[in-house]
Design a protein around this motif. Structure first.
Motif, PDB file in Angstrom:
ATOM      1  N   LEU A  72      -0.668   5.460  -0.706  1.00  0.00           N
ATOM      2  CA  LEU A  72      -1.088   4.175  -1.258  1.00  0.00           C
ATOM      3  C   LEU A  72       0.163   3.350  -1.534  1.00  0.00           C
ATOM      4  O   LEU A  72       1.078   3.813  -2.217  1.00  0.00           O
ATOM      5  CB  LEU A  72      -1.872   4.416  -2.550  1.00  0.00           C
ATOM      6  CG  LEU A  72      -2.214   3.223  -3.438  1.00  0.00           C
ATOM      7  CD1 LEU A  72      -2.946   2.163  -2.656  1.00  0.00           C
ATOM      8  CD2 LEU A  72      -3.037   3.686  -4.627  1.00  0.00           C
ATOM      9  N   ILE A  73       0.221   2.151  -0.965  1.00  0.00           N
ATOM     10  CA  ILE A  73       1.359   1.254  -1.175  1.00  0.00           C
ATOM     11  C   ILE A  73       0.914   0.097  -2.050  1.00  0.00           C
ATOM     12  O   ILE A  73      -0.106  -0.541  -1.781  1.00  0.00           O
ATOM     13  CB  ILE A  73       1.904   0.717   0.168  1.00  0.00           C
ATOM     14  CG1 ILE A  73       2.277   1.865   1.108  1.00  0.00           C
ATOM     15  CG2 ILE A  73       3.113  -0.186  -0.071  1.00  0.00           C
ATOM     16  CD1 ILE A  73       2.749   1.401   2.483  1.00  0.00           C
ATOM     17  N   ARG A  74       1.705  -0.171  -3.126  1.00  0.00           N
ATOM     18  CA  ARG A  74       1.420  -1.299  -4.013  1.00  0.00           C
ATOM     19  C   ARG A  74       2.684  -2.124  -4.222  1.00  0.00           C
ATOM     20  O   ARG A  74       3.803  -1.608  -4.163  1.00  0.00           O
ATOM     21  CB  ARG A  74       0.887  -0.799  -5.363  1.00  0.00           C
ATOM     22  CG  ARG A  74      -0.567  -0.383  -5.298  1.00  0.00           C
ATOM     23  CD  ARG A  74      -1.105   0.110  -6.625  1.00  0.00           C
ATOM     24  NE  ARG A  74      -0.876   1.530  -6.773  1.00  0.00           N
ATOM     25  CZ  ARG A  74      -1.404   2.264  -7.759  1.00  0.00           C
ATOM     26  NH1 ARG A  74      -2.163   1.708  -8.675  1.00  0.00           N
ATOM     27  NH2 ARG A  74      -1.158   3.555  -7.827  1.00  0.00           N
ATOM     28  N   ASP A  75       2.487  -3.408  -4.480  1.00  0.00           N
ATOM     29  CA  ASP A  75       3.626  -4.308  -4.657  1.00  0.00           C
ATOM     30  C   ASP A  75       4.148  -4.258  -6.089  1.00  0.00           C
ATOM     31  O   ASP A  75       3.683  -3.448  -6.903  1.00  0.00           O
ATOM     32  CB  ASP A  75       3.259  -5.737  -4.247  1.00  0.00           C
ATOM     33  CG  ASP A  75       2.109  -6.318  -5.078  1.00  0.00           C
ATOM     34  OD1 ASP A  75       1.918  -5.914  -6.237  1.00  0.00           O
ATOM     35  OD2 ASP A  75       1.380  -7.197  -4.557  1.00  0.00           O
ATOM     36  N   PHE A  84      -3.940   4.853   3.141  1.00  0.00           N
ATOM     37  CA  PHE A  84      -4.165   5.566   4.404  1.00  0.00           C
ATOM     38  C   PHE A  84      -4.439   7.036   4.136  1.00  0.00           C
ATOM     39  O   PHE A  84      -4.108   7.574   3.080  1.00  0.00           O
ATOM     40  CB  PHE A  84      -2.946   5.439   5.334  1.00  0.00           C
ATOM     41  CG  PHE A  84      -1.714   6.151   4.848  1.00  0.00           C
ATOM     42  CD1 PHE A  84      -1.488   7.493   5.158  1.00  0.00           C
ATOM     43  CD2 PHE A  84      -0.774   5.485   4.075  1.00  0.00           C
ATOM     44  CE1 PHE A  84      -0.360   8.155   4.709  1.00  0.00           C
ATOM     45  CE2 PHE A  84       0.360   6.145   3.619  1.00  0.00           C
ATOM     46  CZ  PHE A  84       0.568   7.477   3.939  1.00  0.00           C
ATOM     47  N   TYR A  85      -5.077   7.680   5.106  1.00  0.00           N
ATOM     48  CA  TYR A  85      -5.140   9.138   5.109  1.00  0.00           C
ATOM     49  C   TYR A  85      -4.986   9.620   6.541  1.00  0.00           C
ATOM     50  O   TYR A  85      -5.281   8.895   7.496  1.00  0.00           O
ATOM     51  CB  TYR A  85      -6.426   9.661   4.460  1.00  0.00           C
ATOM     52  CG  TYR A  85      -7.638   9.643   5.361  1.00  0.00           C
ATOM     53  CD1 TYR A  85      -7.915  10.688   6.243  1.00  0.00           C
ATOM     54  CD2 TYR A  85      -8.523   8.572   5.338  1.00  0.00           C
ATOM     55  CE1 TYR A  85      -9.017  10.659   7.072  1.00  0.00           C
ATOM     56  CE2 TYR A  85      -9.635   8.538   6.162  1.00  0.00           C
ATOM     57  CZ  TYR A  85      -9.877   9.588   7.027  1.00  0.00           C
ATOM     58  OH  TYR A  85     -10.963   9.550   7.848  1.00  0.00           O
ATOM     59  N   PHE A 185      -6.689   1.690   4.974  1.00  0.00           N
ATOM     60  CA  PHE A 185      -7.499   0.884   4.067  1.00  0.00           C
ATOM     61  C   PHE A 185      -6.711  -0.380   3.735  1.00  0.00           C
ATOM     62  O   PHE A 185      -5.759  -0.338   2.951  1.00  0.00           O
ATOM     63  CB  PHE A 185      -7.823   1.657   2.789  1.00  0.00           C
ATOM     64  CG  PHE A 185      -8.619   2.915   3.018  1.00  0.00           C
ATOM     65  CD1 PHE A 185     -10.000   2.875   3.067  1.00  0.00           C
ATOM     66  CD2 PHE A 185      -7.970   4.139   3.170  1.00  0.00           C
ATOM     67  CE1 PHE A 185     -10.737   4.038   3.277  1.00  0.00           C
ATOM     68  CE2 PHE A 185      -8.699   5.304   3.369  1.00  0.00           C
ATOM     69  CZ  PHE A 185     -10.085   5.249   3.426  1.00  0.00           C
ATOM     70  N   LEU A 186      -7.107  -1.504   4.342  1.00  0.00           N
ATOM     71  CA  LEU A 186      -6.420  -2.759   4.071  1.00  0.00           C
ATOM     72  C   LEU A 186      -6.810  -3.339   2.717  1.00  0.00           C
ATOM     73  O   LEU A 186      -6.061  -4.131   2.135  1.00  0.00           O
ATOM     74  CB  LEU A 186      -6.711  -3.772   5.185  1.00  0.00           C
ATOM     75  CG  LEU A 186      -6.289  -3.326   6.594  1.00  0.00           C
ATOM     76  CD1 LEU A 186      -6.628  -4.419   7.610  1.00  0.00           C
ATOM     77  CD2 LEU A 186      -4.801  -2.989   6.636  1.00  0.00           C
TER      78      LEU A 186
END
Length: 206
Positions: A72-75, A84-85, A185-186
């Motif tokens: 999981l990418i967060r700003d 993603f998986y 997952f966008l």
């Protein structure tokens, strides 16, 4: 430093200063920053301004031992960037942790981020990639991670306890229920969205 031939060519002090300068140049070129996170409050914390946070985790099915890795990418405001998986089939838990880290770095690089902080709840994997452990030192996967970390960007890889990795842990539970081999997952999926929002609000108020 104290070899007689070397001492005749230059003073011990001059040689010492030169060795230190060489070390600093090499360390700076690698751009790997090893720091310790603040664990005084055990909840998700966003990255510094201008950085992105990547949380990674894994899950293993008890029925068929299938392993999946999640990220999981967060700003720097805690906002969702990408989830993603990936299915990695059968491998050890440690290797799965390293695969999750590798994929998290790949996705951050593909998104053109150049200041990236990665959190994971495997202390052993964190020590390996930060070269604080010699375990799996000959592994092609570890070498690939080190190569990624030495690209033209800034990377931090930190160990955090599981309670600071909750959103991606929730994503990991979803990964086991998916029929596809991989998915991006966008936008935040429903079961994860509430956790992400709660973590974001708690961090911004802290």
């Amino acid at each position: 430093m104290f070899d007689p031939d070397s001492v005749r060519r230059e003073s011990v002090l001059d040689r010492g200063n030169r060795l230190i300068a060489n070390y600093n140049q090499i360390f700076s070129r690698n751009k790997v920053h090893i720091i310790q996170p603040d664990l005084s409050e055990s909840f998700w914390k966003g990255p510094d301004r201008g950085w992105v946070k990547v949380n990674v985790d894994l899950s293993v099915s008890i029925t068929d031992n299938r392993a999946t890795i999640e990220g999981l990418i967060r700003d720097d405001r805690g906002g969702w960037v990408l989830g993603f998986y990936r299915v990695v089939c059968h491998c050890s838990i440690l290797l799965a942790e390293l695969w999750a880290l590798h994929q998290g770095l790949c996705r951050a690089w593909d998104k053109d981020f150049w200041r990236v902080e990665v959190d994971q709840d495997s202390n052993e994997a964190t020590c390996i990639v930060n070269r604080a452990s010699v375990a799996l030192v000959g592994s092609a996967l570890v070498q690939a991670i080190w190569t990624l970390m030495q690209l033209e960007w800034l990377v931090r890889v930190l160990y955090v306890p599981r309670e600071m990795n909750e959103a991606v842990d929730r994503l990991a539970a979803m990964g086991l229920c998916q029929s596809k081999e991989w998915r991006d997952f966008l936008v935040s999926p429903g079961p994860v969205a509430a956790v992400v929002s709660e973590e974001q609000q708690r961090w911004l108020k802290s």
